[in-house]
Design an enzyme around this catalytic site. Sequence first.
Site, PDB file in Angstrom:
ATOM      1  N   ASP A 471       0.842  -1.147   0.038  1.00  0.00           N
ATOM      2  CA  ASP A 471      -0.072  -0.191  -0.022  1.00  0.00           C
ATOM      3  C   ASP A 471       0.846   1.288   0.043  1.00  0.00           C
ATOM      4  O   ASP A 471       2.203   1.223   0.345  1.00  0.00           O
ATOM      5  CB  ASP A 471      -0.795  -0.023   1.344  1.00  0.00           C
ATOM      6  CG  ASP A 471      -2.173   0.878   1.110  1.00  0.00           C
ATOM      7  OD1 ASP A 471      -2.294   1.496   0.130  1.00  0.00           O
ATOM      8  OD2 ASP A 471      -2.888   0.599   2.117  1.00  0.00           O
ATOM      9  N   ASP A 541     -10.738   2.084  -3.500  1.00  0.00           N
ATOM     10  CA  ASP A 541     -11.306   1.313  -2.391  1.00  0.00           C
ATOM     11  C   ASP A 541     -12.924   1.563  -2.420  1.00  0.00           C
ATOM     12  O   ASP A 541     -13.499   1.146  -1.489  1.00  0.00           O
ATOM     13  CB  ASP A 541     -10.912   2.564  -1.335  1.00  0.00           C
ATOM     14  CG  ASP A 541      -9.443   2.352  -0.712  1.00  0.00           C
ATOM     15  OD1 ASP A 541      -9.058   1.204  -0.910  1.00  0.00           O
ATOM     16  OD2 ASP A 541      -8.953   3.339   0.001  1.00  0.00           O
TER      17      ASP A 541
END
Length: 722
Positions: A471, A541
Site C-alpha cells: 500500500d 477503495d
Amino acid sequence: MAIIFNEKEKVFKLDTISSSYMMGIEGQLGHLVHLYYGKKIKGDAAPAGMPGINMAQKIWFMDGNPMEYPAGGCGDFREHCIEIETEEGYTALEPVYASHEITKGKPALPGLPATFAEEDDCTTIAIKLIDAPTGVQITLFYTVFENLDVITRSVRIKNTSDGVIRLTKAMSGCLDIGNEEGYELITLHGSWGRERCIERRKVARGRQGVSVERGTSSHQENPFMALVSPGTNQNMGEVFAMNLIYSGNHVEVCELTNGNLIRMVSGINPYKFSWKLEKDDEFVTPELVMVHSDAGLGKMTRTFHDLYRKHLLRGKYRNIKRPILINNWEGTYFDFDTDKLLAIARDAAKVGIEMLVVDDGWFGNRFDDNRALGDWFVNEDKVKGGLKYLVDEVNKLGMKFGLWFEPEMVCPDSDLYRAHPDWAFQIPGRTPALSRNQMVLDITRKEVRDYIVDSMSKVLSSANVEYIKWDMNRALSDVASLGLPADRQGEIYHRYVLGVYELQDRITTAFPYILLENCSSGGGRYDAGMLYYGPQIWTSDNADAIDRLTIQEGTALVYPLSTMGAHVTDCPNHSVGRTTPFETRGIIALAGTFGYELDVTKISEAERNMIPEQTAMYHKYNDLVREGDYYRLASYSENKVYDSYMVVSKDKREALVTYASVRTIAGYPDPTIKLAGLDEDTVYHVDYLDRDVCGDVLMNYGLPVRHEHGDYKARLYHLTAV
Ligand code: DGJ
C-alpha cells in the site's frame, strides 16, 4: 523486416501488423523529422518529400516542422521534449542525426520497468542524435512488436562534454500530427474512490492535457492519453494512444498550434526535475507505449491488454488463476486478533475462499492509523501466538495467507522515526505536512531501502506468507532529502520512483513465490510501471458494484482485466452507502481478480450461502476473463441506465457477457445488446436463454437480455460454441 532504412531517401520505416511509422533525416542540417504515423502504407519513401522550409540556410523558424524529438531554444516554439542548462547557463539544443543501429530483440531499461520480448518477437532501432555545441547525445529507441500494433519508445541522454549539464526536461516521446480531422483527446481522470473515469474533449488551440505533481502516477490523472478522430467509438475511428510506463510525476501534453498541427508529448513531469549529468553520465527516460488503432477504441484496448499480458506482467501468477482471497480491512478495520482472523478463515474456507489476507494493523503499536508505520514487527497483543502460528492455522484449513505492508511510509509516532527522524522527507526549518499522520520515507537513500527490505524480509521469512498487499497512502510533499547535496535535490522525485522499483524488485526476487498486489489508497498508483512488479493492483477503495462499473470501464480501457483487484464487500457499501444485491456484487467483481472484503462470520446466512456459487463461477470463468479478448458493449457512465461488456476466448469458442441493469425505467424496453468478437458462422449456445444462436445474429440483431425487475441487477450470459 519490421524496421527498414531507405538509404537513398534517408527514411526510416517501422511497420507493425496494421500501422506504419516513418521518420526522415532532413537533408542539409540533419534534423530527424516525423513523416507519418497511421494505417499501414506501402513503400519506404517520404510520403510528401522531406518537410522543412529552407532549413539548410535556416532562414526561417522550424516552428511548423514535425520534429521527432524537439528541443527548445532554436526556433521550435511548441511543446518540446528536452531542456538542458550548461555551466554557462545556456539552454538551447538542436540535435541532429549522427548514426543508427537496427537489432532484433529489445534492450532492458536500467532500473526501470519496461515491456520485454523474445528476440524473435520484436525489432529495435536506436537513432543517435548529437548537439555538437553542448556535447549532448540523445539516443532514441523504438521497438516494433511483430504481432501487435505497438511501438515502444525510450530515450537515453548522455553528456559527452567535459562540463556538467543539467537536464531539466526529458520526455519519453513526441508525435506531430496534422489536425485536418479535428481530433478529440481522451484521458483518464479521477479521485480517491472514483479512479480512471474516461474524459473526452475536443482538442482546442493551445496546450492542454494532464499532469501530476503528487509524486505517484496518482488517482487524479493516469499516464495515458489518446487522440481520436471525431465520432470514434468502440468499433470505428482512428486512435493514437500513449501510455507511459511510469509511477511518478508525469505529463501528457497535447498542443494544437496556429498552423493546425497537433503535437503530443508524454514523459516525466519537469516539475522540480533537474538531473545533474557529469561527464559521460546518462539519463534514461521511462518507456512510452504507442498504440495505433484504425478500428476504434476497442481494438486499442485489446492491443494494450495483449501487450501487457504477454510482454509486461511477470512472475509465477502472470497468467494463472489467482487465489480467491478474503481481506479483513472492511470486515474488521483495526479491531482484530488471532481468534477473530481464524474465525473468518474457518468460515471462508467452508465456502471456497482460498486465501486470508490480513490488512493494516498487524504490526508495531498499530491500533489505529495514527501510529507505527515503519515498525514492521508483529504485534503479538493482536496476533496472539505470533505470525507463524496464525499462518500455520490458516494453512491447515487449506488456505494461503497474505499480509499488508506500507513500506514507503513512517509515522512520527513510531520506533523507526524516533531512531531515524532524518529518514523522512522534510525541509529543515519547516513543519512537514502530515497526511493520515504519516510521512514519506526518503527511499532515495540506500540505508532506508535496506532497512525496508531487511525488515520486510524478516517477516516474510518467519511464516508461509504467499501474498503481499503493498500500500501507499499519501502523496509526496516537503520533498527534500537530507542524504543528497543541494545540486541533486531536483532528482528526488525520480529517484523516489526508482527506489520503489528497486524495493519491489528486491522483494519479488527474494520471494518469487509471493503474489504482489499493489495499492495506493485504492487505485492511486495504477500504472504499467507497477504492473511490471506485481500482476494485480487494488483498483479502488470504492467497491460499490455500481460505481465499479465506471471505475472498471476506465481502468480496462488500457489495463488487462487480470490486473484489476475486485472484491465483494458488505452493504451498505462503506464508501457510498449504497445497498446492492450480493449477487450483483459478485458478478461485477468477476471482471477482475475476484475476492471478498468483509467479515464472512457476520454477513447473513443467505449471503454466505451464495458464496460457494460465486467461487465456483470464478473457477469456471476466470481463464476466459483473464486471457480472452475484452469488448465493451454499453456504458452505464454514458447512458445512465445499463452497462455491458463481454470477453471472448482467443479461439472464439466461448464468451461471457456481463449485463448490469442499473435502473429499471417503467415503459423503457430492455435492450437488445449487439455482441462483438464472435465468429459470425459459429452457432453458440446461450445458457441463460437456453437457445442456440448464430454468431452473426448475436452480433447484428443482438442478445435480447432477460428483463431484470428492480435496480442494481446484474446477469451473466455464457456462450459456448455448439
Ligand atoms: C488503503 C487501502 O486502499 C485499503 O484497502 C486499506 O488497505 C487501507 N489503506 C489500510 O490502511
